[in-house]
Design an enzyme around this catalytic site. Structure first.
Site: not given
Ligand code: 3PG
Length: 228
Positions: A141, A53, A57
């Site tokens: 999700k 994914e 960002r």
């Molecule tokens: C996302 O966008 O899915 C999160 O930033 C993932 O979160 P994590 O850094 O706790 O894995």
């Protein structure tokens, strides 16, 4: 009353099931240049994580999606942090195989329900899930999973929302991923831990491959453990 294309969204749910059955963990990546995209992408795929994914960002995200589609034709390349329909369309144009949003808006849900590129919408509550279910969505999700109740929330959802399945993301780590994956309503998990900032800065793709290898074993080791 929300309108949707039920046939398309059912096909999209099936496609999301296939995608999430491909690997137990979806690395959530922020990529800043071609060297990172190719280095990290190849390392994760050779470690056994073939679904990636790429989050919107960074300014490089759309280019990274196109580049990874060419460089890793057997991998499944999704786009994440998609917040609106303009971004959804841009990710489809870049070649994304699926779209992930951190939350759900009616606008995004409608767009996703008629799109051939499936949307995995972010949800954090039963009411949001019910609203998306009215459009035909059954795959979500859960975000930010650890903050909105984690394992306990997923167990609680399984009663009233028996046909719904999740990819929990947000606070998933090597230490708790197997516990999430053991739940019947969890298809796979997502997380950023596969590409930590220090390893990316050092260009240590071998170390990222090692993280991927151990994540790719998660489901198998959990099942072995359960049947032992
Ligand atoms: C996302 O966008 O899915 C999160 O930033 C993932 O979160 P994590 O850094 O706790 O894995």
């Amino acid at each position: 009353m929300l309108s949707s294309n039920i046939t398309q969204i059912q096909a999209n749910s099936q496609r999301l099931d296939q995608i999430c059955a491909t690997a137990p963990v979806i690395p959530v990546l922020t990529l800043n240049n071609a060297e990172q995209a190719i280095g990290i992408g190849k390392a994760l795929v050779s470690g056994g994580l073939t679904v990636l994914e790429i989050t919107l960002r960074s300014d490089y995200a759309l280019a990274a999606i196109s580049q990874l589609k060419l460089a890793l034709p057997d991998a499944i390349i999704g786009a994440g942090t998609v917040l609106n329909n303009r971004q959804y369309q841009a990710c489809m144009d870049a070649g994304a195989d699926f779209i992930v949003s951190p939350g759900s808006t009616v606008e995004l849900l409608r767009f996703g329900s008629t799109s051939k590129v499936p949307l995995l919408p972010g949800v954090a509550s039963v009411s949001e899930i019910m609203q998306a279910m009215a459009l035909g969505y059954r795959r979500f999700k859960l975000f930010p999973a650890a903050v909105v109740g984690g394992i306990d929330a997923l167990k609680a959802f399984s009663g009233p929302l028996a046909e719904v399945k999740f990819c929990p993301t947000g606070g998933i780590k090597p230490s708790n991923a197997a516990e999430y994956l053991a739940l019947d309503n969890v298809m796979c998990v997502g997380g950023t831990w596969l590409a930590p900032k220090d390893l990316v800065k050092q260009g240590d793709w071998k170390a990222i491959e090692a993280l991927a290898k151990s994540a790719a074993q998660l489901k198998a080791s959990q099942l072995n453990h359960a049947s032992a």
